[in-house]
Design a protein around this motif. Sequence first.
Motif, mmCIF file in Angstrom:
data_model
loop_
_atom_site.group_PDB
_atom_site.id
_atom_site.type_symbol
_atom_site.label_atom_id
_atom_site.label_comp_id
_atom_site.label_asym_id
_atom_site.label_seq_id
_atom_site.Cartn_x
_atom_site.Cartn_y
_atom_site.Cartn_z
ATOM 1 N N ARG A 10 2.717 -21.848 -10.070
ATOM 2 C CA ARG A 10 3.391 -21.952 -8.757
ATOM 3 C C ARG A 10 4.212 -23.236 -8.711
ATOM 4 O O ARG A 10 5.293 -23.276 -8.166
ATOM 5 N N LYS A 11 3.660 -24.303 -9.324
ATOM 6 C CA LYS A 11 4.377 -25.582 -9.294
ATOM 7 C C LYS A 11 5.676 -25.521 -10.081
ATOM 8 O O LYS A 11 6.622 -26.225 -9.762
ATOM 9 N N ILE A 12 5.696 -24.689 -11.121
ATOM 10 C CA ILE A 12 6.908 -24.656 -11.959
ATOM 11 C C ILE A 12 7.626 -23.312 -11.829
ATOM 12 O O ILE A 12 8.377 -22.912 -12.711
ATOM 13 N N GLY A 50 14.401 -30.506 -8.562
ATOM 14 C CA GLY A 50 13.920 -30.403 -7.174
ATOM 15 C C GLY A 50 13.999 -31.778 -6.538
ATOM 16 O O GLY A 50 14.337 -32.763 -7.207
ATOM 17 N N SER A 51 13.685 -31.881 -5.240
ATOM 18 C CA SER A 51 13.766 -33.200 -4.622
ATOM 19 C C SER A 51 12.573 -34.060 -5.030
ATOM 20 O O SER A 51 12.618 -35.272 -4.946
ATOM 21 N N TRP A 52 11.501 -33.440 -5.514
ATOM 22 C CA TRP A 52 10.291 -34.189 -5.857
ATOM 23 C C TRP A 52 10.041 -34.214 -7.353
ATOM 24 O O TRP A 52 9.687 -35.225 -7.913
ATOM 25 N N GLN A 53 10.249 -33.055 -7.994
ATOM 26 C CA GLN A 53 10.029 -33.017 -9.433
ATOM 27 C C GLN A 53 11.182 -32.332 -10.157
ATOM 28 O O GLN A 53 11.845 -31.455 -9.605
ATOM 29 N N THR A 54 11.405 -32.777 -11.390
ATOM 30 C CA THR A 54 12.434 -32.179 -12.242
ATOM 31 C C THR A 54 11.723 -31.536 -13.423
ATOM 32 O O THR A 54 10.840 -32.148 -14.033
ATOM 33 N N THR A 59 6.386 -19.650 -2.280
ATOM 34 C CA THR A 59 6.500 -20.565 -3.425
ATOM 35 C C THR A 59 6.610 -22.012 -2.948
ATOM 36 O O THR A 59 6.564 -22.276 -1.752
ATOM 37 N N GLY A 60 6.757 -22.955 -3.886
ATOM 38 C CA GLY A 60 6.806 -24.385 -3.539
ATOM 39 C C GLY A 60 5.389 -24.959 -3.580
ATOM 40 O O GLY A 60 4.436 -24.290 -3.164
ATOM 41 N N SER A 61 5.247 -26.187 -4.080
ATOM 42 C CA SER A 61 3.885 -26.713 -4.302
ATOM 43 C C SER A 61 3.102 -26.961 -3.016
ATOM 44 O O SER A 61 1.877 -26.926 -3.031
ATOM 45 N N ARG A 96 10.711 -32.166 0.368
ATOM 46 C CA ARG A 96 11.607 -32.628 1.430
ATOM 47 C C ARG A 96 11.743 -31.578 2.531
ATOM 48 O O ARG A 96 11.923 -31.909 3.688
ATOM 49 N N GLU A 97 11.745 -30.305 2.109
ATOM 50 C CA GLU A 97 12.105 -29.252 3.064
ATOM 51 C C GLU A 97 11.221 -28.039 2.923
ATOM 52 O O GLU A 97 10.702 -27.754 1.848
ATOM 53 N N CYS A 98 11.151 -27.326 4.042
ATOM 54 C CA CYS A 98 10.561 -25.987 4.009
ATOM 55 C C CYS A 98 11.741 -25.031 4.218
ATOM 56 O O CYS A 98 12.509 -25.199 5.158
ATOM 57 N N LYS A 99 11.922 -24.080 3.304
ATOM 58 C CA LYS A 99 13.099 -23.211 3.375
ATOM 59 C C LYS A 99 12.684 -21.747 3.436
ATOM 60 O O LYS A 99 11.790 -21.334 2.690
ATOM 61 N N ILE A 100 13.335 -20.995 4.312
ATOM 62 C CA ILE A 100 13.088 -19.547 4.385
ATOM 63 C C ILE A 100 14.411 -18.878 4.028
ATOM 64 O O ILE A 100 15.425 -19.105 4.706
ATOM 65 N N GLY A 152 6.095 -31.228 2.355
ATOM 66 C CA GLY A 152 5.191 -32.152 1.654
ATOM 67 C C GLY A 152 5.372 -33.623 1.989
ATOM 68 O O GLY A 152 4.390 -34.327 2.247
ATOM 69 N N ASP A 153 6.610 -34.102 2.030
ATOM 70 C CA ASP A 153 6.841 -35.533 2.318
ATOM 71 C C ASP A 153 6.364 -35.889 3.720
ATOM 72 O O ASP A 153 5.821 -36.978 3.954
ATOM 73 N N PHE A 154 6.579 -34.967 4.646
ATOM 74 C CA PHE A 154 6.132 -35.187 6.029
ATOM 75 C C PHE A 154 4.596 -35.297 6.063
ATOM 76 O O PHE A 154 4.040 -36.171 6.749
ATOM 77 N N ILE A 213 9.806 -17.822 0.859
ATOM 78 C CA ILE A 213 9.329 -18.953 1.678
ATOM 79 C C ILE A 213 8.986 -20.078 0.709
ATOM 80 O O ILE A 213 8.017 -19.976 -0.042
ATOM 81 N N ASP A 214 9.825 -21.112 0.681
ATOM 82 C CA ASP A 214 9.663 -22.194 -0.294
ATOM 83 C C ASP A 214 9.260 -23.468 0.445
ATOM 84 O O ASP A 214 10.067 -24.061 1.162
ATOM 85 N N ILE A 215 7.994 -23.852 0.284
ATOM 86 C CA ILE A 215 7.523 -25.058 0.979
ATOM 87 C C ILE A 215 7.367 -26.154 -0.077
ATOM 88 O O ILE A 215 6.408 -26.159 -0.840
ATOM 89 N N GLY A 216 8.366 -27.039 -0.131
ATOM 90 C CA GLY A 216 8.398 -28.058 -1.184
ATOM 91 C C GLY A 216 8.055 -29.426 -0.644
ATOM 92 O O GLY A 216 7.102 -29.580 0.133
HETATM 93 P P1 ATP Z 1 11.987 -29.314 -2.837
HETATM 94 O O1 ATP Z 1 11.665 -27.844 -2.803
HETATM 95 O O2 ATP Z 1 11.808 -30.007 -1.491
HETATM 96 O O3 ATP Z 1 13.285 -29.640 -3.539
HETATM 97 P P2 ATP Z 1 10.377 -29.697 -5.202
HETATM 98 O O4 ATP Z 1 10.735 -28.298 -5.598
HETATM 99 O O5 ATP Z 1 10.798 -30.803 -6.106
HETATM 100 O O6 ATP Z 1 10.862 -30.010 -3.733
HETATM 101 P P3 ATP Z 1 7.599 -28.888 -5.049
HETATM 102 O O7 ATP Z 1 6.982 -29.082 -6.374
HETATM 103 O O8 ATP Z 1 7.885 -27.512 -4.592
HETATM 104 O O9 ATP Z 1 8.844 -29.870 -4.958
HETATM 105 O O10 ATP Z 1 6.662 -29.587 -3.926
HETATM 106 C C1 ATP Z 1 6.249 -30.917 -4.060
HETATM 107 C C2 ATP Z 1 5.320 -31.253 -2.893
HETATM 108 O O11 ATP Z 1 4.107 -30.485 -3.028
HETATM 109 C C3 ATP Z 1 4.911 -32.722 -2.889
HETATM 110 O O12 ATP Z 1 4.922 -33.178 -1.556
HETATM 111 C C4 ATP Z 1 3.486 -32.705 -3.451
HETATM 112 O O13 ATP Z 1 2.689 -33.776 -2.954
HETATM 113 C C5 ATP Z 1 2.984 -31.370 -2.922
HETATM 114 N N1 ATP Z 1 1.879 -30.820 -3.724
HETATM 115 C C6 ATP Z 1 1.789 -30.750 -5.063
HETATM 116 N N2 ATP Z 1 0.630 -30.162 -5.428
HETATM 117 C C7 ATP Z 1 -0.023 -29.852 -4.279
HETATM 118 C C8 ATP Z 1 -1.284 -29.210 -3.975
HETATM 119 N N3 ATP Z 1 -2.098 -28.790 -4.944
HETATM 120 N N4 ATP Z 1 -1.620 -29.039 -2.674
HETATM 121 C C9 ATP Z 1 -0.797 -29.475 -1.688
HETATM 122 N N5 ATP Z 1 0.393 -30.073 -1.899
HETATM 123 C C10 ATP Z 1 0.776 -30.263 -3.176
#
Ligand code: ATP
Length: 465
Positions: free
Chosen positions: A428-430, A14-18, A391-393, A161-165, A185-187, A156-159
């Motif tokens: 949800r995170k993974i 992902g852009s934030w976590q692998t 989905t998306g953290s 870098r991006e929010c994707k539908i 999230g980054d915003f 609906i994936d709110i991660g």
């Molecule tokens: P992308 O979908 O943009 O490629 P990703 O899949 O790597 O990113 P996600 O794990 O979906 O990333 O989202 C990471 C974001 O969620 C980060 O901005 C992080 O700070 C935020 N985040 C993590 N846990 C929480 C939480 N409990 N509440 C709110 N935001 C959170």
Amino acid sequence: MSHSGKKCVVIHNGSWQTIAGFSNRETPQCVIPSGYIQRDGPNESQIFGTFEMLDEAQKNDPSSNVYTIIDSRGLPYNWEALESQWRYIYEKQLQTDPSELPLIISVPASSSEIDARIVQKYFELAFERLKVPTLQIVVEPLAIALSMSKSSALVIDIGARECKIIPIIDGTVVKSGVMKSKFAGDFLDFQVTELLKDRLPPTESSCQMWYNSQTWIQQFKNTMLQVCDRNLVELQRFHEEQANQPQPADLQQFTANSLTQTKNFLLKTPNRGKQTVSLELKDCLRLPEYLFQPHLANKDFASSDGLCELMSKAIKKAGATVSSLGTPSGGGNGASLTLNEKGAASSASMGGSTNKNTNATANAPNSTNAPASGISPEQVYSILLTNVVITGSTSLLQGMEQRIVNELSIRFPQYKLTTYANQILMDRKIQSWIAMSSMANLPSWELGKWFSASDYEFVKNCAKR
Ligand code: ATP
């Protein structure tokens, strides 16, 4: 070539976590940051891994800097660093040789074709450099939907870098309906830093910024921020009107403005120690509101990039495209490489994560899969709205799911609505990794195509001609 039942390595960048692990395990072996720290000077090195990076970032050494690997589209751009990261994963986390097991990786859904160069780069990395025996590339939201036994869904994936539908019909991503915005999230990290800037020491280095976003900013978002269940501007107006109306003294306690309640946060920063931050509820609601109404943050941001508008546009575009073509447009991008464009999706059975999902609303879920041809836009709306997967953290922000339900009900009042969001925080995170891993374990999953080194040679020779 089939690998059903065989142990595979599953890596989601992902852009934030692998996230990486083995397909025969329920949980991944590691969840690490998607970036790395480059230390220059006599002790030059690249540092990967959560704790290793946190330790290094805390030192705040001017010769250390944080770099990213994945670009704003969710695709790698720094291939040397990606190779180093995968080697670190294989060596330190999985403790296996890349040549021993098949590899499954993910690509994000896109509104256009995944660049052929990106796929070639993945092949080069996997087959030439790491000598992986076989490789499969899956489209992330498609794996999430299929692992939940849904061949049609609105993901609906709110991660970060991006929010994707992403609308998916009959196992195919409807590309024209894929909507994205940078309000995620980054915003929010940036907005939190702006909100508290008077209390924070000046942040100069990339290590400090990264350290903050991994530590207290994440805690702050988790405990302080809250998504308002309706349009915050309207709620504030309502409270102001209430305040202007004369109230009998004994009723005042019941009509008090709840938006002025305070919430406290213990802010721990390396240079300024501990301090308590007190905020009114309206400030805690205001930041997440920007995801729905970005123009409130800055008038230059388009309101059409807000989550409500994006959801609505994605559904309408998917309806128009599917009904006009009789089949989802163009098939699934990376999917054109990895997945059949339609059909076998409905044979996918429940993946391991499905039983952990709950219905957010009480309406009956849609169990029928509409045929892709001769389908009206209204039928597409109905299919998507009864299969909304969140989905998306960043979707873990308190109240996010309810707000999405409320906004969709306002925009599509005549349709049943059912949302699915994993209620187990860590799952949800993974979720992307769990979905990829569940799909790898399905014996009947014929959608995925395994590529081998000979396929890569073939592609290379074709490119030369
Ligand atoms: P992308 O979908 O943009 O490629 P990703 O899949 O790597 O990113 P996600 O794990 O979906 O990333 O989202 C990471 C974001 O969620 C980060 O901005 C992080 O700070 C935020 N985040 C993590 N846990 C929480 C939480 N409990 N509440 C709110 N935001 C959170």
